[in-house]
Motif scaffolding. Structure first.
Motif, mmCIF file in Angstrom:
data_model
loop_
_atom_site.group_PDB
_atom_site.id
_atom_site.type_symbol
_atom_site.label_atom_id
_atom_site.label_comp_id
_atom_site.label_asym_id
_atom_site.label_seq_id
_atom_site.Cartn_x
_atom_site.Cartn_y
_atom_site.Cartn_z
ATOM 1 N N SER A 1 -5.964 23.707 48.102
ATOM 2 C CA SER A 1 -5.336 24.644 47.164
ATOM 3 C C SER A 1 -5.117 26.005 47.802
ATOM 4 N N ASN A 2 -6.111 26.483 48.540
ATOM 5 C CA ASN A 2 -5.942 27.785 49.183
ATOM 6 C C ASN A 2 -4.756 27.768 50.135
ATOM 7 N N ALA A 3 -4.659 26.713 50.943
ATOM 8 C CA ALA A 3 -3.575 26.628 51.919
ATOM 9 C C ALA A 3 -2.228 26.551 51.196
ATOM 10 N N HIS A 4 -2.150 25.761 50.144
ATOM 11 C CA HIS A 4 -0.898 25.629 49.401
ATOM 12 C C HIS A 4 -0.484 26.942 48.735
ATOM 13 N N ARG A 5 -1.472 27.678 48.250
ATOM 14 C CA ARG A 5 -1.143 28.960 47.612
ATOM 15 C C ARG A 5 -0.580 29.956 48.630
ATOM 16 N N LEU A 6 -1.139 29.918 49.840
ATOM 17 C CA LEU A 6 -0.598 30.782 50.896
ATOM 18 C C LEU A 6 0.871 30.435 51.127
ATOM 19 N N ALA A 7 1.165 29.129 51.178
ATOM 20 C CA ALA A 7 2.539 28.684 51.419
ATOM 21 C C ALA A 7 3.462 29.152 50.296
ATOM 22 N N MET A 8 2.986 29.061 49.052
ATOM 23 C CA MET A 8 3.838 29.438 47.924
ATOM 24 C C MET A 8 4.153 30.928 47.923
ATOM 25 N N ALA B 1 -1.618 22.420 42.365
ATOM 26 C CA ALA B 1 -0.353 22.748 43.015
ATOM 27 C C ALA B 1 0.799 22.669 42.009
ATOM 28 N N VAL B 2 0.723 21.695 41.097
ATOM 29 C CA VAL B 2 1.775 21.557 40.087
ATOM 30 C C VAL B 2 1.810 22.802 39.193
ATOM 31 N N GLY C 1 7.118 24.797 50.993
ATOM 32 C CA GLY C 1 6.118 24.471 52.013
ATOM 33 C C GLY C 1 4.870 23.796 51.467
ATOM 34 N N VAL C 2 4.991 23.131 50.317
ATOM 35 C CA VAL C 2 3.820 22.458 49.734
ATOM 36 C C VAL C 2 3.987 20.943 49.834
ATOM 37 N N LYS C 3 3.156 20.332 50.677
ATOM 38 C CA LYS C 3 3.330 18.920 51.004
ATOM 39 C C LYS C 3 2.004 18.161 50.927
ATOM 40 N N ILE D 1 5.106 30.299 55.706
ATOM 41 C CA ILE D 1 3.923 29.440 55.760
ATOM 42 C C ILE D 1 4.202 28.081 55.117
ATOM 43 N N GLU D 2 3.835 27.028 55.836
ATOM 44 C CA GLU D 2 3.949 25.675 55.300
ATOM 45 C C GLU D 2 2.559 25.051 55.321
ATOM 46 N N SER D 3 2.238 24.271 54.278
ATOM 47 C CA SER D 3 0.885 23.726 54.202
ATOM 48 C C SER D 3 0.926 22.254 53.809
ATOM 49 N N GLU D 4 0.138 21.438 54.489
ATOM 50 C CA GLU D 4 0.129 20.023 54.130
ATOM 51 C C GLU D 4 -1.275 19.437 54.065
ATOM 52 N N MET D 5 -1.517 18.676 53.000
ATOM 53 C CA MET D 5 -2.725 17.880 52.919
ATOM 54 C C MET D 5 -2.497 16.597 53.700
#
Ligand SMILES: Cc1cc2nc3c(=O)[nH]c(=O)nc-3n(C[C@H](O)[C@H](O)[C@H](O)COP(=O)(O)OP(=O)(O)OC[C@H]3O[C@@H](n4cnc5c(N)ncnc54)[C@H](O)[C@@H]3O)c2cc1C
Lengths: 214, 325
Positions: free
Chosen positions: A153-160, A109-110, A91-93, A165-169
């Motif tokens: 970063s916060n949103a992506h960490r939630l997804a991971m 994110a990497v 879910g990291v986009k 949960i999916e998160s996109e910039m």
């Protein structure tokens, strides 16, 4: 064509990527129609992938590889997702090129996806894992916004941490139609499940408070 | 062509290893970075914890009053500062908020948003300021729906639109200049008279799409989905007026980020941390520098200088209390 990243940046990023634990994969989607920044996004991803043995890069075409695009919910170009060691989509986009300040959320994110611990409190992780409803988080950014990478970063960490949960910039200037649709006139602007909004770079607790009340 | 603003320093595991720090700097703006530089050169075990590197420099487009740098972009100056710090290998945690400071005997416990706690002999609080709010109806409702506090972040959203700038100091004047390439019309609304530097006001004279309403106090921001305009009091005529606009940039100064210390040290009536001539607060071992302090002039060079003063005072303090010199 000259590189996007100069020698100094390459060295800095290479050193930073040394922290990576396991492998990750970038799956990048281009489009031949109306895509001003596709070429440069591809260059950036390839240049970064070249800086670590642990990163692989795959290129897809939004209009031809429809199966894959569907799998990752890709509707825009340039877009890319980062897959984990097992090739799983967590879910990291990213939609649009993560240049400017956004290089920071991209590199984070990497590292995060490679399995390095975030150092989150146990209680916090528990709360995140408890979210049961499907969640989509959109974080609108501009490349000159210093407060945006933190929100991404916060949103992506939630997804991971949670498969629901999916998160996109979303880079607001690349995707102006979306910015208009979601009435973005300031960044970072966070949209949760199409209708809930958060303004500004919010600490992870604020995200959680919102998600728990969905 | 794209540029890249790397903030990620070499990952430092020191934050997991050091049991007791000499000095923890909270905040990575000009004050905090210069404080860390001086402390590191004095041989202190010093680390920086900050949400962002550069602080308010990122809200500034051009800086023209930092000695040695003519007409430099705020973010470039921030990069220069950061590059300098990196050569000294000061450990830095970015993207981390300090949640709480506690005193435990003579040691301070600094609690971080990632769950870690750092123990330190001294603290340099350099958390700067956050944009001051107008506190009028509609401000919260239309925040990010027309109302903004950061021109370098949000100016591009106002292409060919009419925007209002609230304020009359240097940052308001600079905000106008930041908006010139984007907005079709700019109106300054300020409750009293200009306080900006003459050199900036001269530049404003050349902006022909600029309207200026001084002595005008904003009363309300209105709109539906997005902001549509403001109501203000024209104080010279004592009449309430309506001004339609698509955006409002609020540039009326900062409020100090002193919340971490509010129960530990004395603050003044503006919530600024009161410091003495050595940058020491009312609590032994806690020092403060930059925009968060009761020092009147909020400027980059002054904040940086205060950071240096604080670090030198902290060195002496540590020598006195921990080495008995
Ligand atoms: C629009 C604008 C234009 C300006 N133009 C000029 C100019 O041309 N020339 C000039 O000299 N000055 C200018 N200034 C003023 C100048 O930017 C400030 O005086 C200076 O940045 C203050 O430095 P500082 O280090 O005290 O704080 P800041 O720059 O505010 O930095 C504080 C840092 O602390 C961090 N922080 C805050 N709270 C926490 C927490 N709880 N945990 C962790 N980190 C935290 C923040 O993320 C930030 O990085 C301008 C200001 C603005 C807003």
């Amino acid at each position: 064509m000259s590189k996007l990243l100069n020698k100094e940046l390459q060295d800095q990023i290479r050193e930073f990527l040394n922290m990576m634990k396991d492998k990750v994969t970038f799956v990048y989607f281009k489009s031949d129609k109306n895509c001003d920044t596709c070429e440069q996004t591809k260059m950036l991803l390839e240049e970064i992938a070249d800086l670590s043995e642990k990163i692989s890069f795959i290129e897809k075409d939004l209009n031809k590889d429809t199966e894959e695009a569907k799998k990752y919910g890709i509707t825009l170009a340039p877009s890319f997702v980062i897959l984990d060691n097992e090739g799983k989509y967590k879910g990291v986009k990213f939609n649009g090129i993560p240049a400017g300040h956004e290089i920071n959320s991209f590199l984070s994110a990497v590292i995060d996806m490679s399995g390095v611990e975030f150092g989150f409190d146990k209680d916090l992780v528990e709360r995140i894992k408890k979210i049961k409803k499907p969640v989509n988080i959109k974080v609108f950014v501009t490349l000159s916004c210093p407060h945006c990478p933190g929100a991404v970063s916060n949103a992506h960490r939630l997804a991971m941490l949670n498969d629901n949960i999916e998160s996109e910039m979303i880079e607001a200037q690349t995707f102006q139609e979306l910015s208009v649709k979601y009435k973005v006139s300031g960044v970072p602007k966070i949209i949760i499940n199409e209708k809930h909004e958060l303004v500004g770079n919010q600490p992870i607790e604020e995200y959680l408070n919102k998600l728990e009340r969905l | 062509m794209f540029t890249f603003n790397m903030e990620k320093p070499k990952a430092s595991s020191l934050f997991d290893e050091v049991i007791l720090w000499d000095m923890i700097v909270i905040g990575g703006g000009p004050a905090g970075l210069n404080g860390a530089l001086y402390a590191k050169r004095k041989g202190l075990m010093v680390g920086i914890v900050t949400l962002e590197i550069g602080g308010q420099l990122h809200n500034t487009s051009t800086v023209d009053n930092y000695l040695g740098f003519k007409n430099i972009e705020g973010k470039d100056l921030s990069d220069e500062f950061f590059e300098h710090i990196k050569t000294l290998e000061v450990p830095i945690l970015t993207g981390i908020r300090t949640q709480e400071i506690k005193k435990n005997n003579d040691i301070f416990e600094v609690k971080l948003s990632d769950g870690k706690t750092l123990n330190t002999k001294t603290i340099l609080l350099a958390t700067g300021g956050a944009p001051r709010k107008l506190n009028v109806p509609g401000e919260v409702e239309f925040s990010n729906k027309g109302v903004s506090y950061c021109t370098t972040c949000d100016a591009p959203f106002f292409k060919d639109k009419h925007v209002i700038v609230a304020g009359g100091g240097n940052s308001a004047a600079e905000a106008v200049l930041d908006l010139v390439p984007w907005a079709s019309k700019i109106t300054v609304v300020h409750r009293s008279v200009w306080r900006a530097d003459t050199i900036l006001l001269e530049k404003l004279k050349a902006v022909d799409k600029l309207d200026i309403h001084l002595n005008s106090q904003i009363l309300e921001i209105f709109g539906d989905d997005l902001m549509k305009g403001i109501k203000y009091l024209d104080k010279s005529e004592n009449i309430e007026k309506i001004l339609e606009a698509d955006g409002l940039f609020i540039e009326i100064g900062t409020i100090p980020n002193s919340y971490l210390l509010k129960d530990l040290v004395e603050l003044n009536e503006r919530d600024e941390v009161i410091v003495d001539e050595f940058q020491m607060t009312s609590e032994k071992g806690i020092f403060a520098a930059g925009d968060v302090t009761n020092q009147e002039e909020k400027q980059i060079i002054i904040s940086a200088a205060e950071g240096a003063k604080a670090a030198l005072a902290i060195t002496k303090y540590l020598n006195k209390f921990y080495k008995g010199e």
